[in-house]
Structure formats: C-alpha cells, structure tokens
Design a protein around this motif. Sequence first.
Motif, mmCIF file in Angstrom:
data_model
loop_
_atom_site.group_PDB
_atom_site.id
_atom_site.type_symbol
_atom_site.label_atom_id
_atom_site.label_comp_id
_atom_site.label_asym_id
_atom_site.label_seq_id
_atom_site.Cartn_x
_atom_site.Cartn_y
_atom_site.Cartn_z
ATOM 1 N N SER A 1 0.832 -1.208 0.000
ATOM 2 C CA SER A 1 0.000 0.000 0.000
ATOM 3 C C SER A 1 0.867 1.259 0.000
ATOM 4 O O SER A 1 2.009 1.269 0.474
ATOM 5 N N THR B 1 0.236 3.785 1.810
ATOM 6 C CA THR B 1 0.380 4.162 3.225
ATOM 7 C C THR B 1 1.621 3.508 3.818
ATOM 8 O O THR B 1 2.400 4.156 4.534
ATOM 9 N N LYS C 1 4.797 5.074 2.309
ATOM 10 C CA LYS C 1 5.019 6.407 2.880
ATOM 11 C C LYS C 1 5.580 6.296 4.299
ATOM 12 O O LYS C 1 6.495 7.032 4.668
#
Length: 145
Positions: free
Chosen positions: A4, A6, A9
């Motif tokens: 993902s 997310t 990051k």
Amino acid sequence: MALSETFRKALEQKDIRMVRIIIKDSLVVDPTFTEMEEMLREAARAQLDLYDPHNGEELNRNREQWNKAYMDSQMTTLLRNFSRERLDLLKEICAVLYADRIQNIREKRENRARDSRSTQHNVAAGGVLLALAITAAVIWVLWRR
C-alpha cells in the motif's frame, strides 16, 4: 503483491509505529502472511529497526487455549513490545484461528493464477491465428496477381 501507498510512505518517513501497525493488521487481513513477509523484507531493506527485545512475558504456546481474546491481547501487546517472539506467536495463532480463511485465500489466488495463465494462452493462440490469417491473406493477394 503490491504494498500500500500508506505503508510505502511510512517506510519512507521512517515512521516505525505506523509500519508496525500496518504489519500487525496484515496478520488478520492476510493470514497467509504473504503481504506481511513482503513488508518485513521492505522494512529490512529500508534498514528500519522494527524489533524490540522480548519483554520476558511468558507466551502461551498451548494451541488448545488459543482463542480470539488471546490473539487480541497479544495484538495489543505487540504494539508495546514488537518482538520477533511475539510476532512469531501471532503468526502461529492466526494460522490456527484462520485456517479455513487461509485455505480460501490460497484457492482464490490459485484460481486467479490459473485464469491468468489461461488468458495468456488464449491471447497467444489468438495472436497465432491472426498471424496465420494475415499470412493467408497475403498469399491469396499475391497468388491472384
């Protein structure tokens, strides 16, 4: 399997807490641990120090006593003490509690892989037929001249 945005990051920002949360959640989301293993490899590649030393808590290894409540308590504790020992225990617990789900996920993945191979085969066969049709058309046009 794609990780993902997310997670990527969090890795990029070296947000160890968020990386740990996403890894913990993946135990339930994908109890085959395919995604989790990929995340752990990426975290190691990013040189993120995820693991804590085990806090010494006696972990219940008796499969007969494992249930959702024990798993939930260990999931909560994992965020305070993200040890290899606790993570390994949780993998074992999830493998037992989600055995049917794991089987279903694996069957779906196998079916998708089989369908993908079938589609690739059909595309290749279609390409061969198209090439034969074009060749036949060219030969026919040349023969008519």
